[in-house]
Each structure stands twice: as structure tokens, then as C-alpha cells.
Design an enzyme around this catalytic site. Structure first.
Site, short mmCIF file in Angstrom:
data_model
loop_
_atom_site.label_atom_id
_atom_site.label_comp_id
_atom_site.label_asym_id
_atom_site.label_seq_id
_atom_site.Cartn_x
_atom_site.Cartn_y
_atom_site.Cartn_z
N HIS A 167 44.37 37.83 35.16
CA HIS A 167 44.60 38.83 36.27
C HIS A 167 45.80 38.59 36.95
O HIS A 167 46.18 39.11 38.24
CB HIS A 167 43.37 38.85 37.33
CG HIS A 167 42.35 39.67 36.70
ND1 HIS A 167 40.90 39.55 37.36
CD2 HIS A 167 42.13 40.28 35.50
CE1 HIS A 167 40.27 40.33 36.52
NE2 HIS A 167 40.70 40.77 35.52
N CYS B 118 59.48 41.64 38.21
CA CYS B 118 60.68 42.71 38.28
C CYS B 118 60.40 44.01 37.57
O CYS B 118 60.22 43.78 36.34
CB CYS B 118 62.19 42.00 38.32
SG CYS B 118 63.44 43.15 38.38
N ARG C 2 48.18 36.90 51.44
CA ARG C 2 47.30 36.15 50.63
C ARG C 2 48.06 35.24 49.79
O ARG C 2 47.51 33.92 49.59
CB ARG C 2 46.67 36.99 49.20
CG ARG C 2 46.13 38.27 49.73
CD ARG C 2 44.81 38.21 50.35
NE ARG C 2 43.95 37.11 50.36
CZ ARG C 2 43.26 36.51 51.06
NH1 ARG C 2 43.15 36.99 52.21
NH2 ARG C 2 42.16 35.60 50.72
N ALA D 80 29.42 26.03 43.49
CA ALA D 80 30.19 25.55 42.31
C ALA D 80 30.58 24.31 42.69
O ALA D 80 30.45 23.25 41.81
CB ALA D 80 31.56 26.45 42.32
N GLN E 254 39.95 34.53 36.51
CA GLN E 254 40.22 36.03 36.89
C GLN E 254 40.79 35.65 38.35
O GLN E 254 41.48 36.73 38.97
CB GLN E 254 38.95 36.79 37.31
CG GLN E 254 38.13 36.95 36.02
CD GLN E 254 36.57 37.27 36.37
OE1 GLN E 254 36.43 38.73 36.71
NE2 GLN E 254 35.85 36.51 36.75
N ASN E 255 41.04 34.49 39.03
CA ASN E 255 41.53 34.23 40.19
C ASN E 255 43.24 34.18 40.07
O ASN E 255 43.81 33.61 39.00
CB ASN E 255 41.29 32.65 40.61
CG ASN E 255 39.80 32.76 40.83
OD1 ASN E 255 38.94 33.64 41.01
ND2 ASN E 255 38.99 31.45 41.29
N VAL E 256 43.64 34.61 41.11
CA VAL E 256 45.25 34.51 41.08
C VAL E 256 45.80 33.42 41.94
O VAL E 256 47.02 33.24 42.21
CB VAL E 256 45.70 35.96 41.62
CG1 VAL E 256 45.27 36.78 40.66
CG2 VAL E 256 44.81 36.37 42.75
N ASP E 257 44.95 32.71 42.49
CA ASP E 257 45.24 31.46 43.06
C ASP E 257 45.81 30.31 42.03
O ASP E 257 45.37 30.68 40.85
CB ASP E 257 44.40 30.87 44.09
CG ASP E 257 43.11 30.31 43.51
OD1 ASP E 257 43.33 29.46 42.37
OD2 ASP E 257 42.01 30.74 43.78
P1 NAD Z 1 33.39 38.43 43.22
O1 NAD Z 1 33.87 38.34 44.68
O2 NAD Z 1 33.30 39.84 42.89
O3 NAD Z 1 32.13 37.52 43.04
C1 NAD Z 1 32.22 36.34 43.63
C2 NAD Z 1 31.24 35.42 43.15
O4 NAD Z 1 31.22 34.02 43.42
C3 NAD Z 1 29.52 36.19 43.62
O5 NAD Z 1 28.74 36.35 42.35
C4 NAD Z 1 29.14 35.01 44.40
O6 NAD Z 1 27.61 34.84 44.62
C5 NAD Z 1 29.81 33.74 43.99
N1 NAD Z 1 30.16 32.73 45.03
C6 NAD Z 1 30.40 32.87 46.49
N2 NAD Z 1 30.45 31.55 46.76
C7 NAD Z 1 30.02 30.77 45.77
C8 NAD Z 1 30.04 29.16 45.72
N3 NAD Z 1 30.51 28.52 46.83
N4 NAD Z 1 29.92 28.69 44.66
C9 NAD Z 1 29.56 29.61 43.39
N5 NAD Z 1 29.60 30.85 43.47
C10 NAD Z 1 29.99 31.38 44.63
O7 NAD Z 1 34.82 37.66 42.50
P2 NAD Z 1 35.04 37.95 41.08
O8 NAD Z 1 33.93 37.86 40.06
O9 NAD Z 1 36.07 36.77 40.69
O10 NAD Z 1 35.77 39.39 40.70
C11 NAD Z 1 36.75 40.15 41.37
C12 NAD Z 1 38.30 40.02 41.45
O11 NAD Z 1 38.47 39.12 42.47
C13 NAD Z 1 38.93 39.45 40.37
O12 NAD Z 1 39.71 40.07 39.71
C14 NAD Z 1 39.82 38.27 41.03
O13 NAD Z 1 41.19 38.55 40.37
C15 NAD Z 1 39.68 38.50 42.46
N6 NAD Z 1 39.76 37.75 43.45
C16 NAD Z 1 40.47 36.42 43.04
C17 NAD Z 1 40.52 35.42 44.31
C18 NAD Z 1 41.48 34.14 44.07
O14 NAD Z 1 42.18 34.16 43.36
N7 NAD Z 1 40.74 33.03 44.55
C19 NAD Z 1 39.91 35.84 45.48
C20 NAD Z 1 39.08 36.67 45.55
C21 NAD Z 1 39.23 37.86 44.37
#
Ligand code: NAD
Length: 232
Positions: free
Chosen positions: A109, A117, A59, A219, A91-94
């Protein structure tokens, strides 16, 4: 529209989907290939550290070749120009929000590009692998783990988040399924304290009924439109 000064924005995996980073719950998302219990819990790490470290090494590598999309850029523009309080809780970790230039940002998150560490508690920026058990830059111990909040662990900066939710006039949720607490409950907290609430998502989230307004779409389309509207 009511007078809006303080804004809280919650983002989830959906905001990074158009940058090519997989979401968790959509078809083909990360969880389809790995069970959450196998890669995102402290118990999984204790049981099979190599599997967990390899998953996060992949990742970490992937996000470094991804680029921010129109939604990240427009939120960063809003952050730079909005005169009132503004907090982006992700909530994203990117790191796509900060690479687009967002500053008022909370990674609740954790972050892929950080290593924590377990021996000395230091956190360091980390871009390479952890599977090979590199030494901690601070104490030298081979005790680094991904700086990710796993299921069953406490999210970061909860006090700041709670304070921001209490005084926001507008709460906007972008690209999150509303399945993971405590973030899934923030819409109700913000509403309780009097905020107007708006959801921007591809499809209705699990908590869609709690929002005053929901707009469905990508989005990359919806966020720039909304930012233009709010700055007008
Ligand atoms: P999730 O996968 O549960 O939900 C994603 C939501 O985004 C869905 O409701 C979906 O319909 C919507 N979606 C998909 N494509 C879209 C777009 N192009 N435009 C707008 N909406 C769109 O993810 P979540 O709710 O963030 O929760 C779960 C966990 O996932 C979090 O704890 C997070 O840390 C983690 N996560 C992070 C990353 C990252 O850092 N990019 C990636 C995957 C998961």
C-alpha cells in the site's frame, strides 16, 4: 507439523499499534477522526489537496518518532535466519519493519516516507512536508503526492505477491482486520494452493473462519512466541 519451507506473512496496522501508531478501524483509530472519502481516495486529493496533504504530513511526522516493537524485531530476526523463501507483505505504510531490519518486504500500500511525482513518475525518499508543494528532486515540478495506494488504486507488486502465495507452505496474518481487499483474500488464495494458515490478532478478523488456526492476543506477545516456535 507439516514440512514448512516457504512462508508468507501478511501484516496490518495491528502490528504497529504497540509502537503507538493508530490503527484504522479500532475505536479511536484514524478513521474515527477522518472519513476515508475525505483523505484516502484520488477524488479527495483532487477535491481538497491541502486537507489530504496535511493529513499525510502529520502521519509522516508521527511515524518517524515511533519505534519498532517486539513483533517487528522478531519478524526481522526470522527474515535474517529462515533458510527457505520468506515474504513479508505489509499493508502498513510506516517503515517499522525495515527499521527493525526486515529485508524480504513488500509495501503493497505504499510508504509514508516516499513521494511520488505526478509529472515525471519519479519516486523519492521523503521525510518532510508536502503541503508547501516542494519541487520534485527529479523534474523540478511542484507535483508531488504521498506515495500511498489510496482506495480505488491498484496495490503495488501484485505479481510478486501472487507468486509468493502460490508456493507458500505457511501463511501467517498478523494484526489485520481482514476488511480491505485484495489483502483480505490472501488467506483463501494461500489455502487454495495448499498452505497451512495461521492468524495472530487481538480479536478474530473478518476472515477468521478461513484460517486453520487463530491465536488471539497482542502482536508484541504472540509474534515472538510464534517465531521462537517456528525456528525451534
Ligand atoms: P485495521 O485497523 O483495519 O485492523 C487492525 C487490526 O489489528 C484489528 O483487527 C485489531 O483487532 C488488530 N490489533 C489492534 N491492536 C493489536 C495488537 N496490539 N496486536 C495485534 N493485533 C492488534 O488495519 P488493517 O487491517 O491494516 O487495514 C486497513 C488499512 O490500514 C491498510 O490499508 C493500511 O495501509 C492502513 N494503515 C496502516 C498503518 C500503518 O502503516 N502503521 C496504520 C493505520 C492504517
Amino acid at each position: 507439523m507439516v514440512d514448512i519451507r516457504n512462508i508468507v506473512i501478511l501484516t496490518g496496522a495491528g502490528i504497529s499499534a504497540e509502537s503507538g501508531i493508530g490503527t484504522f478501524r479500532d475505536a479511536g483509530g484514524l478513521w474515527e477522526q477522518h472519513r476515508v472519502e475525505d483523505v484516502a481516495t484520488p477524488e479527495a486529493f483532487a477535491r481538497n489537496p491541502d486537507l489530504v496533504l496535511r493529513f499525510y504530513d502529520m502521519r509522516r511526522e508521527n511515524i518517524q518518532s515511533a519505534q519498532p516493537n517486539a513483533a517487528h524485531w522478531s519478524l526481522a530476526h526470522l527474515d535474517a535466519t529462515w533458510p527457505g523463501e520468506l515474504t513479508i507483505i505489509t499493508q502498513n505504510v510506516d517503515d517499522l519493519h525495515e527499521r527493525a531490519g526486515a529485508r524480504r518486504l513488500i509495501h503493497m500500500h505504499g510508504e509514508h516516507l516516499s513521494a511520488w511525482c505526478m509529472a515525471c513518475d519519479a519516486r523519492n525518499e521523503w521525510r518532510s512536508t508536502l503541503l508547501d508543494r516542494p519541487p520534485c528532486p527529479d523534474c523540478g515540478q511542484p507535483a508531488l503526492r504521498p506515495d500511498i495506494v489510496w482506495f480505488g488504486e491498484m496495490p503495488y507488486r501484485m505479481d510478486e505477491i501472487e507468486a509468493a502465495l502460490r508456493c507458500c507452505d505457511l501463511f501467517v496474518s498478523i494484526g489485520t482486520s481482514g476488511a480491505v481487499y485484495p489483502a483480505a483474500g490472501y488467506v483463501q488464495t494461500a489455502r487454495y494452493y495448499g498452505a497451512r494458515t495461521l492468524e495472530l490478532n487481538l480479536e478474530p478478523s473478518q476472515g477468521s473462519v478461513f484460517f486453520h488456526e487463530s491465536r488471539m492476543g497482542k502482536a508484541g506477545d504472540l509474534v515472538p512466541q510464534w517465531v521462537e516456535e517456528i525456528l525451534a
